[in-house]
Design a protein around this motif. Sequence first.
Motif, short mmCIF file in Angstrom:
data_model
loop_
_atom_site.label_atom_id
_atom_site.label_comp_id
_atom_site.label_asym_id
_atom_site.label_seq_id
_atom_site.Cartn_x
_atom_site.Cartn_y
_atom_site.Cartn_z
N ASN A 90 -77.58 -73.00 20.15
CA ASN A 90 -77.88 -71.28 20.61
C ASN A 90 -78.64 -70.66 22.09
O ASN A 90 -80.40 -71.05 21.66
CB ASN A 90 -77.95 -70.41 19.14
CG ASN A 90 -79.49 -70.58 18.90
OD1 ASN A 90 -80.00 -71.55 18.74
ND2 ASN A 90 -80.49 -69.02 18.73
N GLN A 92 -79.09 -67.38 22.63
CA GLN A 92 -78.81 -66.43 22.65
C GLN A 92 -79.34 -65.65 21.57
O GLN A 92 -79.60 -66.32 20.48
CB GLN A 92 -77.75 -65.60 22.66
CG GLN A 92 -77.67 -64.17 22.57
CD GLN A 92 -77.87 -63.26 24.17
OE1 GLN A 92 -77.67 -64.34 24.70
NE2 GLN A 92 -78.32 -62.17 23.94
N GLN A 134 -64.92 -68.06 25.45
CA GLN A 134 -65.13 -68.91 26.39
C GLN A 134 -65.74 -70.12 26.49
O GLN A 134 -67.00 -70.54 26.66
CB GLN A 134 -65.40 -67.75 27.82
CG GLN A 134 -65.67 -67.39 28.88
CD GLN A 134 -64.09 -67.83 29.46
OE1 GLN A 134 -62.94 -67.34 29.33
NE2 GLN A 134 -64.05 -69.24 30.38
N ASP A 136 -66.97 -72.26 29.72
CA ASP A 136 -67.00 -72.58 30.95
C ASP A 136 -67.35 -74.54 31.38
O ASP A 136 -69.10 -74.84 31.36
CB ASP A 136 -67.62 -71.96 31.65
CG ASP A 136 -67.27 -70.21 31.32
OD1 ASP A 136 -66.60 -70.17 31.88
OD2 ASP A 136 -68.57 -69.63 31.04
N SER A 177 -71.24 -74.33 28.53
CA SER A 177 -71.74 -73.21 27.83
C SER A 177 -70.15 -72.99 27.17
O SER A 177 -68.88 -73.01 27.72
CB SER A 177 -72.56 -72.65 28.66
OG SER A 177 -71.30 -72.02 29.72
N THR A 179 -69.30 -68.89 25.51
CA THR A 179 -70.04 -67.41 25.61
C THR A 179 -69.11 -66.20 24.90
O THR A 179 -67.65 -67.17 24.51
CB THR A 179 -69.79 -66.50 27.10
OG1 THR A 179 -70.70 -67.54 27.89
CG2 THR A 179 -70.19 -65.24 27.51
N TYR A 181 -67.63 -62.71 23.81
CA TYR A 181 -68.38 -61.40 23.93
C TYR A 181 -67.36 -60.65 22.73
O TYR A 181 -67.54 -59.61 22.64
CB TYR A 181 -67.15 -61.49 25.57
CG TYR A 181 -67.07 -61.98 26.17
CD1 TYR A 181 -68.04 -61.46 27.12
CD2 TYR A 181 -66.90 -63.29 26.29
CE1 TYR A 181 -68.61 -62.28 28.04
CE2 TYR A 181 -67.34 -64.02 27.75
CZ TYR A 181 -67.38 -63.70 28.64
OH TYR A 181 -67.66 -63.72 30.30
N ASN A 215 -75.13 -60.07 17.10
CA ASN A 215 -75.64 -59.65 17.85
C ASN A 215 -76.60 -58.69 17.75
O ASN A 215 -75.79 -57.16 18.20
CB ASN A 215 -74.84 -60.10 19.24
CG ASN A 215 -76.29 -59.46 20.79
OD1 ASN A 215 -76.64 -59.48 20.71
ND2 ASN A 215 -75.45 -60.62 21.71
N ILE A 222 -73.30 -59.96 24.45
CA ILE A 222 -72.55 -61.53 25.06
C ILE A 222 -74.21 -61.88 24.15
O ILE A 222 -74.58 -62.23 23.90
CB ILE A 222 -72.82 -61.21 26.73
CG1 ILE A 222 -71.67 -60.54 26.65
CG2 ILE A 222 -72.54 -62.61 26.46
CD1 ILE A 222 -72.01 -60.35 28.42
N SER A 223 -72.94 -63.22 23.97
CA SER A 223 -73.84 -64.92 22.75
C SER A 223 -73.29 -65.35 23.75
O SER A 223 -71.87 -65.74 23.60
CB SER A 223 -73.02 -64.38 21.36
OG SER A 223 -73.84 -63.57 20.76
N TYR A 224 -74.65 -66.64 23.42
CA TYR A 224 -74.40 -67.95 24.76
C TYR A 224 -74.18 -68.63 23.07
O TYR A 224 -75.62 -68.98 22.75
CB TYR A 224 -75.12 -67.66 26.14
CG TYR A 224 -74.80 -66.43 26.78
CD1 TYR A 224 -74.35 -66.96 27.59
CD2 TYR A 224 -75.77 -65.49 26.70
CE1 TYR A 224 -74.03 -66.27 28.98
CE2 TYR A 224 -75.74 -64.75 27.99
CZ TYR A 224 -74.39 -64.66 28.74
OH TYR A 224 -73.99 -63.66 29.54
N GLN A 226 -74.69 -73.32 23.62
CA GLN A 226 -74.78 -74.80 25.05
C GLN A 226 -74.39 -76.11 24.09
O GLN A 226 -74.78 -75.59 22.56
CB GLN A 226 -76.38 -75.26 25.60
CG GLN A 226 -76.27 -76.45 26.18
CD GLN A 226 -75.26 -75.81 27.80
OE1 GLN A 226 -75.36 -74.88 28.04
NE2 GLN A 226 -75.23 -76.90 28.54
#
Length: 351
Positions: A90, A92, A134, A136, A177, A179, A181, A215, A222-224, A226
């Motif tokens: 995580n 975020q 998402q 990327d 990464s 994401t 939303y 969140n 928005i949460s990210y 890796q």
Amino acid sequence: MNKIGFTAKQRPNKYYKRRKWLKNTFLLLSPIAITIVLIYCIFIVLPHKAWIYANGSPREINITHFEGRIDSKASTMMSSDSTLKGIIINQQSLIMNLDGEDFNLQPGDLQIQYGYSMNHPKHFTAISSNVPVQFDMLDMNLSQLNLKKEYFLQRFGSLPTTYLLSIDNKKTDLSFSATIYEKNFKLILQGNLEVFIKGKKYPSNFPYYEMNFVNPDEKSHISYFQFENFDHFNLLIPAEKGELLFTGRGETSNLFFEKGDLKFNQTTNEKQFSLSGKRLITSSINGEKLDIAYSLNRDSQMEIYGTIGDGTLTGNSLFLNFTQWLIENITTVLGMLISILLGLIIVKKNK
């Protein structure tokens, strides 16, 4: 009588006429035969390549040695062979509920490790989300990129269409990464995995975890995450809520089109083919990769162009063999041969 006393046998006049006719025919046809052989040699020596431009809606995509970018919104990540290896971290601050217990997570507090434990038996491996994720993926260098339109049962009903994107890389591990939303979301994890929270392994006797996240940031939903050290996986992309875009270059392609068109230029004369319900297989030449772009929207669209050294459409070669080339250029070839023939006749008369 001849010199040794025997009478020579006289040959009939027909023999000498036939011999003269064969000689004249040989003299007449030899230049023509030599010309055809030279044309064939030139045909063989000429570079075997062509420029193509294909545009349409594919049902299946198979590309080797893909280099480029992939952007996707998917609902599930899974493995094609029941194994998935990599680490999810995580990026975020999040509040996570796991088995009824709440955890306040700072960036890096949650690590999900797939495929590192040797004690777990093989199970169906998947990471599912109740909302689109998402992904990327920049600067990808893949050995294989495959996309297949999955029908399941919607041919017999109104179930939504899904797309299965398969990614395989045999050279180096992939990091990218992800994401989400949404302020609230759920991840369901199953398979050969271990969960570490703030550096400690979370105990579990089952290869199944259900994680609910919130969140806490009031200004952003928005949460990210890796994803690190992955080498192969599948993404399940719903056609309605999912998205897929990839652009880059590939070495070979194997495509089945629902509809589309192909432009083929081996010479100055461009040929056009329909791709509807047909399979197009191409190979690049001398390391010149094909340019590829794909976008998934209401009607998925793909564009591929470049120089190829080999290509087939529904199993038939796009390149002409010598016989086909002669038939296609029969007017030019006949005109040239007639000119040679008339030239020989004129030369013979002037002798």
